[in-house]
Design a protein around this motif. Structure first.
Motif, PDB file in Angstrom:
ATOM      1  N   ASP B 320       0.841  -1.199   0.000  1.00 56.69           N
ATOM      2  CA  ASP B 320       0.000   0.000   0.000  1.00 56.69           C
ATOM      3  C   ASP B 320       0.879   1.253   0.000  1.00 56.69           C
ATOM      4  O   ASP B 320       1.948   1.254   0.618  1.00 56.69           O
ATOM      5  CB  ASP B 320      -0.886   0.049   1.248  1.00 56.69           C
ATOM      6  N   VAL B 321       0.436   2.279  -0.674  1.00 58.11           N
ATOM      7  CA  VAL B 321       1.138   3.566  -0.682  1.00 58.11           C
ATOM      8  C   VAL B 321       0.172   4.664  -0.286  1.00 58.11           C
ATOM      9  O   VAL B 321      -0.908   4.795  -0.893  1.00 58.11           O
ATOM     10  CB  VAL B 321       1.741   3.887  -2.076  1.00 58.11           C
ATOM     11  N   ILE B 322       0.536   5.414   0.753  1.00 54.95           N
ATOM     12  CA  ILE B 322      -0.281   6.549   1.190  1.00 54.95           C
ATOM     13  C   ILE B 322       0.578   7.802   1.047  1.00 54.95           C
ATOM     14  O   ILE B 322       1.615   7.940   1.703  1.00 54.95           O
ATOM     15  CB  ILE B 322      -0.756   6.375   2.651  1.00 54.95           C
ATOM     16  N   LEU B 323       0.182   8.703   0.165  1.00 53.84           N
ATOM     17  CA  LEU B 323       0.964   9.898  -0.144  1.00 53.84           C
ATOM     18  C   LEU B 323       0.213  11.126   0.364  1.00 53.84           C
ATOM     19  O   LEU B 323      -0.903  11.411  -0.099  1.00 53.84           O
ATOM     20  CB  LEU B 323       1.182   9.964  -1.662  1.00 53.84           C
ATOM     21  N   ASN B 324       0.816  11.810   1.324  1.00 60.12           N
ATOM     22  CA  ASN B 324       0.165  12.962   1.961  1.00 60.12           C
ATOM     23  C   ASN B 324      -1.287  12.656   2.326  1.00 60.12           C
ATOM     24  O   ASN B 324      -2.197  13.453   2.066  1.00 60.12           O
ATOM     25  CB  ASN B 324       0.266  14.204   1.070  1.00 60.12           C
ATOM     26  N   GLY B 325      -1.486  11.492   2.920  1.00 60.54           N
ATOM     27  CA  GLY B 325      -2.808  11.122   3.430  1.00 60.54           C
ATOM     28  C   GLY B 325      -3.736  10.482   2.415  1.00 60.54           C
ATOM     29  O   GLY B 325      -4.806   9.983   2.776  1.00 60.54           O
ATOM     30  N   VAL B 326      -3.351  10.484   1.147  1.00 61.12           N
ATOM     31  CA  VAL B 326      -4.209   9.868   0.120  1.00 61.12           C
ATOM     32  C   VAL B 326      -3.718   8.449  -0.160  1.00 61.12           C
ATOM     33  O   VAL B 326      -2.549   8.240  -0.484  1.00 61.12           O
ATOM     34  CB  VAL B 326      -4.220  10.705  -1.182  1.00 61.12           C
ATOM     35  N   HIS B 327      -4.625   7.497  -0.017  1.00 57.66           N
ATOM     36  CA  HIS B 327      -4.289   6.077  -0.171  1.00 57.66           C
ATOM     37  C   HIS B 327      -4.247   5.751  -1.674  1.00 57.66           C
ATOM     38  O   HIS B 327      -5.147   5.101  -2.220  1.00 57.66           O
ATOM     39  CB  HIS B 327      -5.374   5.267   0.543  1.00 57.66           C
ATOM     40  N   VAL B 328      -3.158   6.160  -2.328  1.00 58.94           N
ATOM     41  CA  VAL B 328      -3.104   6.096  -3.795  1.00 58.94           C
ATOM     42  C   VAL B 328      -2.969   4.684  -4.363  1.00 58.94           C
ATOM     43  O   VAL B 328      -3.373   4.415  -5.491  1.00 58.94           O
ATOM     44  CB  VAL B 328      -1.967   6.989  -4.358  1.00 58.94           C
ATOM     45  N   ASP B 337      -7.958   8.345  -5.811  1.00 55.83           N
ATOM     46  CA  ASP B 337      -7.536   9.193  -6.934  1.00 55.83           C
ATOM     47  C   ASP B 337      -6.252   9.954  -6.586  1.00 55.83           C
ATOM     48  O   ASP B 337      -6.230  10.773  -5.670  1.00 55.83           O
ATOM     49  CB  ASP B 337      -8.661  10.175  -7.270  1.00 55.83           C
ATOM     50  N   LYS B 338      -5.181   9.707  -7.357  1.00 55.09           N
ATOM     51  CA  LYS B 338      -3.901  10.347  -7.054  1.00 55.09           C
ATOM     52  C   LYS B 338      -3.957  11.861  -7.225  1.00 55.09           C
ATOM     53  O   LYS B 338      -3.123  12.585  -6.676  1.00 55.09           O
ATOM     54  CB  LYS B 338      -2.788   9.743  -7.909  1.00 55.09           C
ATOM     55  N   ASN B 339      -4.925  12.338  -7.978  1.00 54.44           N
ATOM     56  CA  ASN B 339      -5.031  13.785  -8.174  1.00 54.44           C
ATOM     57  C   ASN B 339      -5.525  14.517  -6.926  1.00 54.44           C
ATOM     58  O   ASN B 339      -5.538  15.747  -6.874  1.00 54.44           O
ATOM     59  CB  ASN B 339      -5.928  14.091  -9.363  1.00 54.44           C
ATOM     60  N   LEU B 340      -5.927  13.752  -5.902  1.00 56.17           N
ATOM     61  CA  LEU B 340      -6.328  14.354  -4.633  1.00 56.17           C
ATOM     62  C   LEU B 340      -5.115  14.742  -3.787  1.00 56.17           C
ATOM     63  O   LEU B 340      -5.240  15.449  -2.794  1.00 56.17           O
ATOM     64  CB  LEU B 340      -7.203  13.379  -3.833  1.00 56.17           C
ATOM     65  N   VAL B 341      -3.934  14.254  -4.171  1.00 48.82           N
ATOM     66  CA  VAL B 341      -2.726  14.528  -3.378  1.00 48.82           C
ATOM     67  C   VAL B 341      -2.334  15.997  -3.524  1.00 48.82           C
ATOM     68  O   VAL B 341      -2.162  16.484  -4.637  1.00 48.82           O
ATOM     69  CB  VAL B 341      -1.546  13.637  -3.826  1.00 48.82           C
ATOM     70  N   SER B 342      -2.178  16.679  -2.370  1.00 45.00           N
ATOM     71  CA  SER B 342      -1.733  18.071  -2.393  1.00 45.00           C
ATOM     72  C   SER B 342      -0.255  18.158  -2.021  1.00 45.00           C
ATOM     73  O   SER B 342       0.194  17.512  -1.079  1.00 45.00           O
ATOM     74  CB  SER B 342      -2.548  18.903  -1.404  1.00 45.00           C
ATOM     75  N   PHE B 343       0.472  18.975  -2.762  1.00 42.87           N
ATOM     76  CA  PHE B 343       1.888  19.195  -2.450  1.00 42.87           C
ATOM     77  C   PHE B 343       2.126  20.627  -1.985  1.00 42.87           C
ATOM     78  O   PHE B 343       3.183  21.189  -2.185  1.00 42.87           O
ATOM     79  CB  PHE B 343       2.755  18.888  -3.680  1.00 42.87           C
ATOM     80  N   ALA B 344       1.077  21.223  -1.372  1.00 50.92           N
ATOM     81  CA  ALA B 344       1.170  22.633  -0.977  1.00 50.92           C
ATOM     82  C   ALA B 344       2.210  22.860   0.121  1.00 50.92           C
ATOM     83  O   ALA B 344       2.867  23.891   0.154  1.00 50.92           O
ATOM     84  CB  ALA B 344      -0.194  23.137  -0.532  1.00 50.92           C
TER      85      ALA B 344
END
Lengths: 381, 381
Positions: B320-328, B337-344
């Motif tokens: 499993d990969v979770i990127l900035n809280g999104v379980h991509v 949806d990987k487009n939900l990941v924010s890099f702000a």
């Protein structure tokens, strides 16, 4: 429109996998009389569905066809992705009248997205009706991703023909570093062709290392039709394979769009060939060293710092560094003036002499440039 | 001008090693009553003269003084470089009335050039006449190379004091990635201080990994004066060291001038802690992944491709990969949806769940940016 070796047919089309409308799907058929095969796959534990499938196919050393697509890696796509690969092989089997278990599948492109299967099925229908012998150029173009030119190599030995194609490699395939290659020959192969092919792959493709990243899809396939009727000896096969695979490896590293320098790292005086490769690879993967080369900075201290990280026999106080012909370090200390080093040419020659044995190996890499960062920072979006 | 712990004196000057005229030479003296010491050095096989010297000194676990310079690494400088380190320790011994075998020497800067010894000798004369207790700030500044700020951490436990300084680390020390750190305390240390210090170093400094390059000069030194008269238990010492070393490690990664993102890579569900570290490190060193993060590209396929290169127990089809809280990615396939990941934010949180055990580890790294290439392509020239 060069010809394939005797016993091979192929074709390629733009199936709509690439948004650019470029060729993206190709089929290669071995019409025999022999269907010998050997293959080498990525060492990554995470592999794409086509690699899982094809590894099983090539265990039998009998391959009648290979279907390859760009525009999508079909990696990390779960059970549906594997089913898609399986259905692709079945479709090819149906169209060519062969078993799906004799069909190798290769994919390259973005990870994590399913392939548009209706486009692939429709594309295969069209391709299979257009198979021809003079399709080497088309076949080589259909597997390109960010390659700027197609890569093709041919060789002749004792009346047999070899034709080989390749795509990718690190910096020039900034997406996924996928390396695909298919070598076709009409020679009758010796029994231990797999062993020879593995050794050749190890000394060619495995000695170019743009960024140390291995892909989920790397596949190198050898297909032999035997249509020439000429049986090659082990050494003849090895020589021909070294020729075409060596040429393709050089083409891959030369097409590194994100790079400004090609670096040939030769380690001499090693205790063993594997030690020499290990040390060369440690240099090839050292970002600080690769940045220095991009900046035309003869900072040989970074070479020794990189060498020291390698798991190889060495005397840390007795290492020599020769950079573009200038003996900048001797016995691990300054020797000739580093400011004599010229970086005018694209090719940079870096020699590291470990002074502990007589083994030698060369690994090719590139510098680490602004364009590498640029190309790799905006790929999937 | 913060104070050093009881039992310590120090001073720093601009000896002329740096062309900028900044502080570049410092001396720290432990005046006792105890002179306990522990140390951890670079794992690189190619080490600088000061490391060869200091490794011998700290074998005895008794250190009365440490002399540190920036402006030159004294690495790959041959027998003369080693003689220079030896003479530096002798000079300090002479000035402080102690044995040269009780003096640790640390250097940082460019590899392959001899230090200007007359400047160092003259500098040490001046420094030794100016030793004082409120010199923490000066001491921390004198070891800076490309650091943008000095790094200092202090802690108090059971009436004892800890003061620690550090410099460097990968991207923020684009030159040579040298990491130097000195931890001073007035506590009476337990017998196995070395064992505890090694473990703390492994879980703090060794879990920040800017570019995977290890230096020829890395040195981390612990000095205990016992001047507080308070004996710490093993767990108390470990807690205090985790506090100051953890803080310094975070300061090092935060001062990565060439970076735009700090990436916390946490591997969960691993079979062992070493497996978790191995997988996290494989991600931290993957250029393609680091470029994607620079480009704010949620290309999680590169995460799995990096994970697959690690020598660790895994099920390639169940990661499993979770990127900035999104379980991509779930079970190695697309999920949210990987487009939900924010890099702000500057901090990027990357979690990889191997789903094969319960061990966890976090490694901190940075993105691979244009500025990294820029800073590292023009250092020595």
């Amino acid at each position: 429109m060069k010809s394939l070796p005797k016993g091979f047919r192929g074709a390629a089309i733009a199936a709509g996998l690439k948004s650019t409308g470029a060729l993206d799907l190709t089929l290669i058929e071995n019409t025999g009389p022999l269907f010998d095969a050997a293959a080498v796959y990525t060492s990554n534990k995470v592999v794409a569905a086509p690699v899982i499938w094809s590894r099983e196919v090539t265990k039998g050393k009998l391959v009648r066809a290979a279907v390859l697509n760009s525009g999508g890696a079909n990696a990390c796509t779960g059970p549906q992705g594997f089913a898609d690969t399986h259905h692709t092989a079945e479709k090819v089997g149906e169209l060519l009248g062969i078993s799906s278990g004799e069909v190798v599948v290769c994919s390259t492109g973005l990870i994590g997205e399913l392939l548009p299967m209706p486009k692939i099925f429709a594309g295969l229908e069209t391709i299979s009706a257009a198979m021809k012998t003079d399709s080497l150029d088309d076949v080589s173009r259909a597997i390109m991703t960010t390659d700027s030119v197609p890569k093709v190599a041919t060789a002749n030995i004792k009346g047999t023909e070899f034709a080989a194609i390749a795509k990718g490699a690190g910096m020039l395939a900034p997406a996924l570093a996928t390396m695909l290659s298919v070598v076709m020959t009409d020679a009758v192969l010796p029994k231990n062709a797999q062993e020879i092919f593995t050794r050749v792959t190890d000394r060619t493709y495995n000695r170019i290392d743009s960024d140390g990243c291995t892909s989920t899809n790397d596949t190198v396939l050898l297909m032999g039709s035997g249509a020439s009727g000429v049986a090659l000896s082990e050494s003849e096969l090895e020589a021909a394979l070294m020729d075409v695979c060596g040429s393709l490896a050089a083409q891959l590293i030369a097409d590194a769009e994100g790079s400004t320098k090609t670096v040939a790292i030769t380690v001499t005086g090693a205790a063993s060939e594997s030690d020499a490769v290990e040390v060369a690879r440690a240099c090839a993967r050292n970002n600080l060293l690769k940045c220095a080369i991009f900046g035309a900075d003869p900072n040989w201290g970074r070479v020794l710092a990189a060498v020291g990280t390698a798991d190889a026999q060495m005397d840390p106080l007795n290492i020599d560094v020769i950079l573009n012909g200038v003996h900048v370090a001797k016995e691990s200390a300054p020797f000739e003036d580093k400011n004599l080093v010229s970086f005018a040419e694209r090719l940079v020659s870096l020699e590291v002499n470990l002074n502990v044995g007589s083994a030698i190996a060369t690994v090719m890499t590139n510098d680490l440039s602004h364009d590498y960062v640029e190309e790799n920072s905006a790929y999937s979006t």
